[in-house]
Scaffold this motif. Structure first.
Motif, PDB file in Angstrom:
ATOM      1  N   GLU A 289      42.112  27.455 -14.222  1.00 20.67           N
ATOM      2  CA  GLU A 289      41.394  28.855 -13.585  1.00 20.67           C
ATOM      3  C   GLU A 289      41.384  29.672 -12.487  1.00 20.67           C
ATOM      4  O   GLU A 289      40.111  29.091 -12.378  1.00 20.67           O
ATOM      5  N   VAL A 290      42.233  30.276 -11.914  1.00 25.02           N
ATOM      6  CA  VAL A 290      42.417  30.901 -10.825  1.00 25.02           C
ATOM      7  C   VAL A 290      41.787  31.953 -10.441  1.00 25.02           C
ATOM      8  O   VAL A 290      43.452  33.038 -11.112  1.00 25.02           O
ATOM      9  N   VAL A 291      41.633  32.777  -9.583  1.00 23.97           N
ATOM     10  CA  VAL A 291      41.340  34.148  -9.567  1.00 23.97           C
ATOM     11  C   VAL A 291      41.931  34.531  -8.851  1.00 23.97           C
ATOM     12  O   VAL A 291      40.945  34.206  -7.372  1.00 23.97           O
ATOM     13  N   VAL A 292      43.120  35.416  -8.727  1.00 21.61           N
ATOM     14  CA  VAL A 292      43.544  35.516  -6.571  1.00 21.61           C
ATOM     15  C   VAL A 292      43.461  37.051  -6.521  1.00 21.61           C
ATOM     16  O   VAL A 292      44.097  38.207  -7.425  1.00 21.61           O
ATOM     17  N   VAL A 293      42.755  37.402  -5.208  1.00 27.62           N
ATOM     18  CA  VAL A 293      42.275  38.981  -5.464  1.00 27.62           C
ATOM     19  C   VAL A 293      43.318  39.654  -4.735  1.00 27.62           C
ATOM     20  O   VAL A 293      43.540  38.743  -3.280  1.00 27.62           O
ATOM     21  N   GLY A 294      43.951  40.106  -4.606  1.00 26.48           N
ATOM     22  CA  GLY A 294      45.281  41.227  -3.961  1.00 26.48           C
ATOM     23  C   GLY A 294      46.025  41.047  -4.836  1.00 26.48           C
ATOM     24  O   GLY A 294      46.597  41.133  -5.328  1.00 26.48           O
ATOM     25  N   ALA A 295      47.195  42.446  -3.595  1.00 23.43           N
ATOM     26  CA  ALA A 295      48.540  42.961  -4.869  1.00 23.43           C
ATOM     27  C   ALA A 295      49.752  42.713  -3.459  1.00 23.43           C
ATOM     28  O   ALA A 295      50.266  43.394  -4.238  1.00 23.43           O
ATOM     29  N   GLY A 296      49.306  41.762  -2.632  1.00 17.94           N
ATOM     30  CA  GLY A 296      50.346  42.039  -1.325  1.00 17.94           C
ATOM     31  C   GLY A 296      51.017  40.993  -1.070  1.00 17.94           C
ATOM     32  O   GLY A 296      51.029  39.433  -2.454  1.00 17.94           O
ATOM     33  N   GLN A 297      52.122  40.737  -0.829  1.00 18.31           N
ATOM     34  CA  GLN A 297      53.084  39.762  -0.809  1.00 18.31           C
ATOM     35  C   GLN A 297      51.986  38.173  -1.067  1.00 18.31           C
ATOM     36  O   GLN A 297      52.374  36.808  -1.726  1.00 18.31           O
ATOM     37  N   SER A 298      50.823  37.872   0.375  1.00 22.82           N
ATOM     38  CA  SER A 298      50.560  36.914   0.540  1.00 22.82           C
ATOM     39  C   SER A 298      50.555  36.447  -1.117  1.00 22.82           C
ATOM     40  O   SER A 298      49.789  34.983  -2.151  1.00 22.82           O
ATOM     41  N   ALA A 299      49.112  37.352  -2.419  1.00 16.07           N
ATOM     42  CA  ALA A 299      48.779  36.922  -3.411  1.00 16.07           C
ATOM     43  C   ALA A 299      49.160  37.397  -4.014  1.00 16.07           C
ATOM     44  O   ALA A 299      49.095  36.249  -5.608  1.00 16.07           O
ATOM     45  N   LEU A 300      50.590  37.221  -4.436  1.00 10.73           N
ATOM     46  CA  LEU A 300      51.632  37.412  -5.439  1.00 10.73           C
ATOM     47  C   LEU A 300      52.470  36.392  -5.314  1.00 10.73           C
ATOM     48  O   LEU A 300      52.547  35.637  -6.129  1.00 10.73           O
ATOM     49  N   GLU A 301      52.202  35.572  -4.305  1.00  7.70           N
ATOM     50  CA  GLU A 301      53.505  34.442  -3.883  1.00  7.70           C
ATOM     51  C   GLU A 301      52.381  33.543  -4.978  1.00  7.70           C
ATOM     52  O   GLU A 301      51.952  31.828  -4.890  1.00  7.70           O
ATOM     53  N   THR A 302      51.128  33.837  -3.757  1.00  2.92           N
ATOM     54  CA  THR A 302      49.940  32.755  -3.675  1.00  2.92           C
ATOM     55  C   THR A 302      49.404  32.530  -5.712  1.00  2.92           C
ATOM     56  O   THR A 302      49.691  31.327  -6.086  1.00  2.92           O
ATOM     57  N   ALA A 303      49.709  33.443  -6.598  1.00  2.00           N
ATOM     58  CA  ALA A 303      49.638  34.039  -8.187  1.00  2.00           C
ATOM     59  C   ALA A 303      51.107  32.789  -8.840  1.00  2.00           C
ATOM     60  O   ALA A 303      50.591  31.883  -9.236  1.00  2.00           O
ATOM     61  N   VAL A 304      51.816  32.539  -7.831  1.00  2.00           N
ATOM     62  CA  VAL A 304      53.360  31.723  -8.394  1.00  2.00           C
ATOM     63  C   VAL A 304      53.413  30.382  -7.932  1.00  2.00           C
ATOM     64  O   VAL A 304      53.173  30.093  -9.420  1.00  2.00           O
ATOM     65  N   LEU A 305      52.575  30.612  -6.836  1.00  2.00           N
ATOM     66  CA  LEU A 305      52.610  28.455  -6.285  1.00  2.00           C
ATOM     67  C   LEU A 305      50.845  27.945  -7.045  1.00  2.00           C
ATOM     68  O   LEU A 305      51.591  27.092  -7.464  1.00  2.00           O
ATOM     69  N   LEU A 306      50.452  28.965  -7.318  1.00  2.00           N
ATOM     70  CA  LEU A 306      49.980  28.650  -8.598  1.00  2.00           C
ATOM     71  C   LEU A 306      50.341  27.631  -9.648  1.00  2.00           C
ATOM     72  O   LEU A 306      50.143  27.057 -10.004  1.00  2.00           O
ATOM     73  N   ALA A 307      50.898  28.882 -10.363  1.00  2.80           N
ATOM     74  CA  ALA A 307      51.263  28.810 -11.661  1.00  2.80           C
ATOM     75  C   ALA A 307      52.613  27.277 -11.638  1.00  2.80           C
ATOM     76  O   ALA A 307      52.320  26.824 -12.592  1.00  2.80           O
TER      77      ALA A 307
END
Length: 418
Positions: free
Chosen positions: A173-191
């Protein structure tokens, strides 16, 4: 002229440093570019990432035609995202064709000496004397982790720039803090790697950039404004295409423009990939974080009503951007840093990107406080390189090593013929 002193030394070999190197080479200046070309993009950008910018806005600054991204890529079409590895390959190709061979060493210290001259110590042990220095260190030194997270140990918190791969988070389980492109893409790549990401953001609703409009371009330009490096619209056209105008605005206005122009938003092509694999906690801010006895992390969040909720995870990734700060450029001698005039935490620059110390220039994110938000993007590299090298060329031909500091002058020939 002292042959042991070069005209200009460029610190950094990212898009801005390489662009300055290309213009300096074309102008016939004695130039050395110190750094590994595109190193940050190769080592600190996630594999599988795509650029947010369109192809026409993804070129490095070149004084000669034929070296843009589209020339390299054979006419990359609008609307097709550019993989980061493709952009890195373009940067290396550009370097081969336009830049004096960069030196894969590191600058350890830049000192200001009488003359004005600069003494630059390299990791190779060499000491270089230069009439001018261009500091183009990119965004790496300025990664920002919120204070509420900064006290956590490195095993529990990191910045998005710290990760090239996400495989080690598979099943976690990883929490990604943020709402910009970096945060959104990081969340997708983690998934994509089998992790269980949780996107935590202050905004109550995610924002997404529009799909590039194709066809009816003339009508679209009239209604919505022209397309440019920062997107589309008349107001942002000025920020993108005439950054010299921004410099004359009040400091607080410039600060608001840098902070709010192109605020946190995801690229249109990422929207469908941010699916049910990513848990969203929106409208909440981090107020506390602590390490638990089991080695995990507990994050306390709060909504706008003051209601608090706890989130537990194996790791936290702060995709919270970059804050330029002269004090974090460790390679600058402390005495030199103290003598710099500043706008907030950034160096105060004249119309040619020159600081209050003659012959010392700053390019890239550190110039955003003076020239506005376009300096946060690759698109600003050409303008910065033209201005810096145009000024270097004009002042050296006039017999001065740097010109009068902080005094705006007229357009150089290189700028007029742009």
């Amino acid at each position: 002229m002292d042959d042991s002193v070069i005209d200009v030394l460029v610190v950094g070999a990212g898009p801005y440093g390489l662009s300055v190197g290309a213009y300096a080479r074309q102008a016939g200046l004695q130039v050395r570019v110190i750094g590994i070309p595109m190193q940050f993009w190769r080592e600190n950008m996630p594999a599988g990432m795509f650029l947010k910018s369109e192809p026409f806005a993804s070129s490095l600054g070149s004084p000669v035609p034929g070296l843009g991204f589209r020339e390299y890529s054979g006419g990359w079409p609008d609307g097709l995202p550019i993989p980061v590895d493709t952009f890195v390959s373009y940067g290396l190709w550009f370097t081969e064709h336009a830049v004096p061979e960069p030196e894969p060493s590191r600058v350890l210290r830049v000192e200001h000496t009488p003359g004005p001259r600069y003494r630059v110590m390299l990791s190779t042990g060499e000491e270089v004397r230069a009439r001018s220095v261009v500091v183009s260190v990119g965004v790496g030194p300025f990664c920002h982790v919120p204070a509420e997270l900064a006290a956590l140990p490195p095993s529990l918190v990191s910045h998005s720039m710290d990760h090239r791969e996400f495989d080690r988070f598979s099943g976690k389980e990883v929490v990604v803090v943020g709402a910009g492109q970096s945060a959104l893409e990081t969340a997708v790549l983690l998934a994509d790697c089998g992790a269980r990401p949780v996107l935590l953001a202050r905004t109550p609703k995610l924002s997404w950039n529009d799909l590039p409009v194709k066809g009816a371009e003339r009508l679209t330009s009239v209604v919505r404004g022209p397309r440019h490096g920062l997107g589309r619209g008349w107001r942002s056209w000025v920020l993108s295409e005439r950054p010299q105008v921004v410099r004359y605005l009040p400091v607080r206005t410039r600060q608001r423009l840098v902070e709010n122009t192109l605020g946190p938003a995801g690229a249109w092509w990422l929207r469908d990939r941010l699916d049910g694999r990513v848990t969203r906690l929106l409208g909440r801010r981090v107020v506390d974080a602590a390490r638990l006895d089991d080695g995990r992390v507990r994050i306390v969040t709060e909504d706008r009503h003051g209601d608090r909720t706890e989130v537990r995870a194996d790791h936290v990734i702060a995709a919270t951007g970059y804050v330029p700060d002269v004090n974090r450029i460790a390679l600058l001698d402390p005495d030199l840093r103290r003598r710099l005039r500043r706008t907030g935490l950034s160096p105060t620059l004249d119309a040619h990107f020159q600081s209050s110390l003659p012959g010392l220039y700053f390019a890239g994110l550190t110039a955003a406080a003076t020239f506005g938000p376009v300096m946060r993007f690759v698109y600003g590299a050409d303008f910065a390189a033209r201005r810096i090298v145009g000024h270097l060329t004009a002042t050296m031909h006039a017999g001065s090593p740097s010109g009068d500091t902080m005094t705006p002058v007229g357009e150089t020939a290189m700028e007029v013929h742009r």
